[in-house]
Every structure is written in C-alpha cells, then in structure tokens.
Design an enzyme around this catalytic site. Structure first.
Site, PDB file in Angstrom:
ATOM      1  N   LYS A  35       0.834  -1.205   0.000  1.00 19.34           N
ATOM      2  CA  LYS A  35       0.000   0.000   0.000  1.00 19.34           C
ATOM      3  C   LYS A  35       0.865   1.249   0.000  1.00 19.34           C
ATOM      4  CE  LYS A  35      -4.164  -0.593   2.175  1.00 19.34           C
ATOM      5  NZ  LYS A  35      -5.080  -0.682   3.311  1.00 19.34           N
ATOM      6  N   LEU A 151     -16.705  10.740   7.656  1.00 15.57           N
ATOM      7  CA  LEU A 151     -16.752  10.748   6.186  1.00 15.57           C
ATOM      8  C   LEU A 151     -17.523   9.543   5.648  1.00 15.57           C
ATOM      9  CD1 LEU A 151     -14.739   8.370   4.948  1.00 15.57           C
ATOM     10  CD2 LEU A 151     -12.977  10.007   5.517  1.00 15.57           C
ATOM     11  N   GLU A 153     -17.732   6.914   2.335  1.00 18.58           N
ATOM     12  CA  GLU A 153     -17.050   6.476   1.120  1.00 18.58           C
ATOM     13  C   GLU A 153     -17.897   6.887  -0.081  1.00 18.58           C
ATOM     14  OE1 GLU A 153     -15.793   2.350   1.246  1.00 18.58           O
ATOM     15  OE2 GLU A 153     -15.063   2.636   3.287  1.00 18.58           O
ATOM     16  N   GLY A 251     -34.562  -1.181   1.050  1.00 20.93           N
ATOM     17  CA  GLY A 251     -33.814  -2.016   0.101  1.00 20.93           C
ATOM     18  C   GLY A 251     -33.363  -3.315   0.732  1.00 20.93           C
ATOM     19  N   GLY A 255     -25.049  -2.108   4.465  1.00 24.57           N
ATOM     20  CA  GLY A 255     -23.811  -2.882   4.361  1.00 24.57           C
ATOM     21  C   GLY A 255     -22.641  -1.934   4.533  1.00 24.57           C
ATOM     22  N   CYS A 258     -18.727   0.130   7.771  1.00 26.33           N
ATOM     23  CA  CYS A 258     -18.986   0.772   9.064  1.00 26.33           C
ATOM     24  C   CYS A 258     -20.301   0.371   9.731  1.00 26.33           C
ATOM     25  CB  CYS A 258     -18.947   2.291   8.902  1.00 26.33           C
ATOM     26  SG  CYS A 258     -17.296   2.880   8.555  1.00 26.33           S
ATOM     27  N   LYS A 261     -20.658  -3.214  11.347  1.00 22.17           N
ATOM     28  CA  LYS A 261     -19.777  -3.462  12.501  1.00 22.17           C
ATOM     29  C   LYS A 261     -20.107  -2.515  13.646  1.00 22.17           C
ATOM     30  CE  LYS A 261     -15.514  -0.837  11.768  1.00 22.17           C
ATOM     31  NZ  LYS A 261     -15.541  -0.034  12.987  1.00 22.17           N
ATOM     32  N   ARG A 325     -16.798  -4.383   1.158  1.00 22.12           N
ATOM     33  CA  ARG A 325     -16.996  -4.890   2.523  1.00 22.12           C
ATOM     34  C   ARG A 325     -18.496  -4.917   2.862  1.00 22.12           C
ATOM     35  NH1 ARG A 325     -12.366  -1.543   5.777  1.00 22.12           N
ATOM     36  NH2 ARG A 325     -12.816   0.046   4.214  1.00 22.12           N
TER      37      ARG A 325
HETATM   38  N1  LIG Z   1     -14.250   3.492   5.829  1.00 23.48           N
HETATM   39  C1  LIG Z   1     -15.093   4.404   6.279  1.00 23.48           C
HETATM   40  O1  LIG Z   1     -15.977   4.855   5.555  1.00 23.48           O
HETATM   41  C2  LIG Z   1     -14.965   4.924   7.692  1.00 23.48           C
HETATM   42  C3  LIG Z   1     -15.678   6.096   8.037  1.00 23.48           C
HETATM   43  C4  LIG Z   1     -15.557   6.593   9.331  1.00 23.48           C
HETATM   44  C5  LIG Z   1     -14.798   5.908  10.274  1.00 23.48           C
HETATM   45  N2  LIG Z   1     -14.162   4.767   9.916  1.00 23.48           N
HETATM   46  C6  LIG Z   1     -13.319   4.107  10.939  1.00 23.48           C
HETATM   47  O2  LIG Z   1     -11.970   4.471  10.667  1.00 23.48           O
HETATM   48  C7  LIG Z   1     -11.094   3.373  10.971  1.00 23.48           C
HETATM   49  C8  LIG Z   1     -10.305   2.986   9.737  1.00 23.48           C
HETATM   50  O3  LIG Z   1     -11.202   2.558   8.741  1.00 23.48           O
HETATM   51  P1  LIG Z   1     -10.733   2.289   7.235  1.00 23.48           P
HETATM   52  O4  LIG Z   1     -11.965   1.981   6.458  1.00 23.48           O
HETATM   53  O5  LIG Z   1      -9.846   3.377   6.789  1.00 23.48           O
HETATM   54  O6  LIG Z   1      -9.881   0.959   7.451  1.00 23.48           O
HETATM   55  P2  LIG Z   1      -8.942   0.210   6.384  1.00 23.48           P
HETATM   56  O7  LIG Z   1      -9.036  -1.217   6.721  1.00 23.48           O
HETATM   57  O8  LIG Z   1      -9.261   0.670   5.005  1.00 23.48           O
HETATM   58  O9  LIG Z   1      -7.490   0.756   6.741  1.00 23.48           O
HETATM   59  C9  LIG Z   1      -6.827   0.499   7.939  1.00 23.48           C
HETATM   60  C10 LIG Z   1      -5.341   0.558   7.671  1.00 23.48           C
HETATM   61  O10 LIG Z   1      -4.634   0.444   8.909  1.00 23.48           O
HETATM   62  C11 LIG Z   1      -3.434  -0.268   8.651  1.00 23.48           C
HETATM   63  N3  LIG Z   1      -2.868  -0.764   9.908  1.00 23.48           N
HETATM   64  C12 LIG Z   1      -3.304  -1.780  10.694  1.00 23.48           C
HETATM   65  N4  LIG Z   1      -2.516  -1.896  11.770  1.00 23.48           N
HETATM   66  C13 LIG Z   1      -1.553  -0.937  11.676  1.00 23.48           C
HETATM   67  C14 LIG Z   1      -0.463  -0.556  12.490  1.00 23.48           C
HETATM   68  N5  LIG Z   1      -0.216  -1.168  13.639  1.00 23.48           N
HETATM   69  N6  LIG Z   1       0.310   0.464  12.093  1.00 23.48           N
HETATM   70  C15 LIG Z   1       0.069   1.117  10.922  1.00 23.48           C
HETATM   71  N7  LIG Z   1      -0.965   0.800  10.116  1.00 23.48           N
HETATM   72  C16 LIG Z   1      -1.766  -0.209  10.485  1.00 23.48           C
HETATM   73  C17 LIG Z   1      -3.864  -1.350   7.689  1.00 23.48           C
HETATM   74  O11 LIG Z   1      -2.764  -1.918   7.004  1.00 23.48           O
HETATM   75  C18 LIG Z   1      -4.818  -0.563   6.785  1.00 23.48           C
HETATM   76  O12 LIG Z   1      -4.144  -0.015   5.655  1.00 23.48           O
HETATM   77  C19 LIG Z   1     -12.006   2.260  11.509  1.00 23.48           C
HETATM   78  O13 LIG Z   1     -12.067   2.363  12.896  1.00 23.48           O
HETATM   79  C20 LIG Z   1     -13.360   2.605  10.906  1.00 23.48           C
HETATM   80  O14 LIG Z   1     -14.410   2.100  11.677  1.00 23.48           O
HETATM   81  C21 LIG Z   1     -14.205   4.266   8.652  1.00 23.48           C
END
Ligand SMILES: NC(=O)c1ccc[n+]([C@@H]2O[C@H](COP(=O)([O-])OP(=O)(O)OC[C@H]3O[C@@H](n4cnc5c(N)ncnc54)[C@H](O)[C@@H]3O)[C@@H](O)[C@H]2O)c1
Length: 429
Positions: A35, A151, A153, A251, A255, A258, A261, A325
């Site tokens: 990445k 935010l 996606e 619908g 899914g 977020c 979970k 996801r």
């Molecule tokens: N995706 C969304 O739309 C969204 C929106 C709001 C909040 N969140 C929250 O934000 C957080 C991150 O979500 P995401 O969708 O970006 O997750 P993601 O799985 O896309 O990314 C997480 C990243 O963290 C990295 N990682 C894991 N352990 C690590 C470590 N010890 N050191 C450095 N990097 C490490 C992974 O390799 C991965 O690239 C979650 O808690 C999620 O619930 C997500």
C-alpha cells in the site's frame, strides 16, 4: 503543523491528503508495504472520487509523504492520528488490537507535548488504555483526544474538506485550542465534548442511520401486504421537519465497512452492560435476516431460481466506491449459485475486488446490457448512476421470459418498467 497519520486505508489516505492540502506537513504510515509503495508512487490503491488528484497534487507540493517507518513518521510530529481498522471480534465487540499495536509502536518516538488523536471508531474507555500503553514506552508528556471520523465512502474527499461538524473529544485546554485551530479551516462547527461523548457520538450517528434504513425496510414489508407504496409513504412523512426527506433507503439492508460493525459493536456493548432489550440488538438482527428473507420471497415469486440466469448490476456496497466490505452481492450471489442459478455480474469499479470473494462460476461482464443478455431475471443491487438511466427497451430485448426486473433500490417507475415489457418487483411497492 506536522501530522503523522497511522493507517493509510480509506480514512487515512483521505485525511492525510486533505490536511496536506491545507499546508500541513503530513506523513502517512502503514505496515502494509504494498500500500505504501503504491501511495509513494502517487497511486491510490482503491477507488474514491477526487482522491487520486488530491494525492498527486499534495505530493507534488511536497506536503505529503508515505513511510512504513514509525521512527520517520512519528519523530517531530505535533499531532499523531490513529486511523487503523477496528473490525468486530467474533462476539461483536470492537477488536482493538491494531489500535493498541499502533499505540505501542509510536511511543518511543513521540515528541514532548505531542497530541495523539484516536480517529478510529472505538468504544468509550479506549483512550485510557491507549494512554496506558503509550506511557509505558515514553517519558515525554503527551495528551490524547478523540476526533471521530464521519466521512462517507464515495464522497469522502468532499466530506473531509467540508464536514458538517468536527467533534473534538478532549479535556486539556491546550489540546482543545490546537485541535480547534486545526479543524477550523475545514468547518466553523467545532463541537467540544469529553472523549467518551465523542466516541459515543460516532456510534450514535451510524446506528441512527442504520436504524432509519431498518425502519424503512420494516415499513416496506408492511406496504407490500396492503397495497401501499413505501416511496409514497416516505414522501408523505418527509415534509415533517422532525423527520425529513433525506436518508430513506428501503432495500436490501445496510452494508459497508462501518454500519454493520458499528451496530454490532454497540449491540455487543449493550449486552455487556446488561441492556439486553436494546433496539440496537434488534436492528442488527433484522439486518442480518434481511437478505435471506428477501431471497426466499424472490425464489417463490420466480418459481425457483434453479436453472435460471440472473444478471447482477452492482457488486460494491454502494455507488462510487470499489469497496465490497459487507456488500449485498457477497450474500446474494453465493445464495443464487447455491440455489442453482447462473450468474452474470457487472460493476463499474468493483469487479476485480469481487472476483476473489465470489464463487468461481460467476461470469463478469462490462456493462448492464451484457449482464442481462439471455437472463431470466435482472437484479439491480447498487444505484450507480449508469444503472439509474438504463434503456429499458434494450434491457427487455436482451432478456428471456419471464423477464423479471428486481429493482432493489426503487430507482424506476414501476409503470415504465412494465411498459418496456419487464415484470417489475421493487421494495415495498
Ligand atoms: N471506511 C469508512 O468509511 C470509515 C468512516 C468513518 C470511520 N471509519 C473508521 O476508521 C477506521 C479505519 O477505517 P478504514 O476503512 O480506513 O480501514 P482500512 O481497513 O481501510 O485501513 C486500515 C489501515 O490500517 C493499517 N494498519 C493496521 N494496523 C496498523 C499498524 N499497527 N500500524 C500502521 N498501520 C496499520 C492497515 O494496514 C490498513 O491499511 C475504523 O475504525 C473505521 O471504523 C471508517
């Protein structure tokens, strides 16, 4: 300001690029070398509108770099943002192992006075554990705050550049002042609360929205039994200012990365504190059953899926992302194949991501018209723009009887679909 972003997933890359675009010096850090290599070369490893351009621009300006080295990223950083994943554990509670691992790894490199922000979605009480872990590995003074991420996606760059609000969970005056200044260039609506409230606010927002989807689905099921149309019902209540016209999505259930979970985590939390009659437990349960129940209903309607060809439109969990996801396709396509159907599937962005997750017998094609070629049933799962304005005559001409058109997003006028020679089946209408 010097900012280190730990975790360069969906949230991490967007946040890093946006804060870099404001002139901060940002380093993105991840343990995933592939990445980081891709990001270093200016390539976002997933699809998010506008992000690729922002990444390239901020890198060219010299404000954004990427590394796998904690020492490089954390040393000298004024602010360290934790944005690693927090998946649900088997019992539904939040698995915080990545948050704790990041806390431990950053500790030796923290500079005096650094502020650590937890942006990952975590339950109340997490900050004291994070504090304890970091304290074991450093002698410097540091503070911890919670700034949950809201935010979405598909519109993540816009949401981060122009958020409705920034919720800052902190108690230290200096931390509050620094974080307010940092976020004020994005929004004037900065809400200062205690960290536990910020953490609960994140869950509350997602669980409320998930509950709205579940409510709309429950209404839709009743409408199907009494001749009402759920879209008309929602139009009928939307003008009530207490309710609003927005965010009604009857619908297939919610899914994505977020909602499922976060609802599970709050349901598990309710259970652990003895609140077993919780609405959150019911919402989770109803959503889990949503697709299997609908598929049983559809199976009866079409006289059994066995031997029938189904064209699937939309594999991601929502439009404008290639994130799969907890996408509906991951439940529906295996169900169809287990029940003897032949599946042709398409998506504008998520075919490559879906292939390893779906049965090998699926045929992937380029567009909607190819997906329904020779199909008995078309299933519109995700409302990508190109699936909202299909040439229905062309769809009907490509299909074979009984030509069912399952509009699981209620995007089409049932009469127009019927007039094109298709059998329409929407949700709650
Ligand atoms: N995706 C969304 O739309 C969204 C929106 C709001 C909040 N969140 C929250 O934000 C957080 C991150 O979500 P995401 O969708 O970006 O997750 P993601 O799985 O896309 O990314 C997480 C990243 O963290 C990295 N990682 C894991 N352990 C690590 C470590 N010890 N050191 C450095 N990097 C490490 C992974 O390799 C991965 O690239 C979650 O808690 C999620 O619930 C997500």
């Amino acid at each position: 300001m010097k900012i280190a972003c730990i975790g360069t997933g969906f949230v991490g890359v967007v946040t890093a690029a946006v804060f870099a675009s404001l002139g901060n010096e940002v380093v993105g850090l991840d343990i995933d070398e592939k990445k980081i290599d891709s990001l270093r070369h200016g390539v976002v490893p997933f699809y998010e509108p506008g992000l690729q351009e922002l990444l390239v621009k901020t890198q060219a300006e010299g404000h954004l770099t990427f590394t796998t080295s904690y020492e490089l990223a954390i040393s000298g950083a004024d602010i360290v943002m934790i944005m690693v994943g927090t998946p649900s554990a088997a019992d539904g509670t939040a698995d915080l192992k990545y948050v704790y691992a990041a806390s431990e790894a950053m500790a030796p490199y923290l500079k005096e006075g650094a502020i650590v922000i937890v942006k990952s979605t975590v339950p109340p009480g997490t900050n004291s554990k994070v504090h304890e872990i970091i304290e074991r590995g450093t002698k410097v003074f540091f503070d911890i705050a919670s700034v949950p991420e809201f935010l979405k996606e598909g519109t993540a760059v816009e949401d981060t550049l122009h958020p409705d609000r920034a919720v800052i969970g902190a108690t230290n005056e200096r931390t509050i002042a620094t974080l307010t200044k940092l976020h004020e260039s994005l929004t004037k609506n900065v809400v200062i609360v205690r960290p536990e409230s910020a953490q609960m606010a994140k869950y509350a927002a997602n669980v409320y929205l998930a509950s709205r989807i579940t409510f709309a689905n429950q209404m839709a099921d009743l409408c199907e039994l009494n001749g009402a149309d759920v879209q008309e019902v929602l139009a009928g209540i939307g003008q009530d200012k207490r309710i609003g016209t927005h965010y009604w999505y009857p619908g297939l259930g919610y899914g994505g990365s977020c909602f499922p979970k976060d609802v599970k985590e709050i349901a598990a939390y309710a259970r652990t504190v003895g609140e077993t009659e919780s609405i959150f437990i019911a919402v989770d349960d109803l959503n889990e059953k949503r697709i299997p129940r609908l598929m049983e209903k559809y199976d009866k309607l079409v006289g059994g899926f066995a031997g029938k060809t189904v064209g699937i439109l939309g594999l991601s969990f929502k439009p404008n992302t290639n994130d799969t996801r907890v996408a509906p396709s991951l439940k529906i396509v295996p169900w169809l194949i287990e029940h003897g159907a032949i599946v042709r599937a398409t998506d504008p962005k998520a075919i490559d991501e879906s292939k390893p997750l779906l049965p090998s017998s699926v045929t992937y094609v380029e567009n909607a018209y190819e997906a329904v070629r020779g199909a008995h049933i078309a299933m519109l799962l995700i409302e990508w723009d190109e699936y909202k304005k299909l040439d229905l005559g062309k769809i009907a001409a490509s299909m074979v009887a009984p030509k069912y058109f399952f509009d699981t997003r209620n995007q089409y006028d049932p009469a127009a679909v019927t007039a094109a020679g298709l059998q329409y089946k929407g949700i709650g209408r």
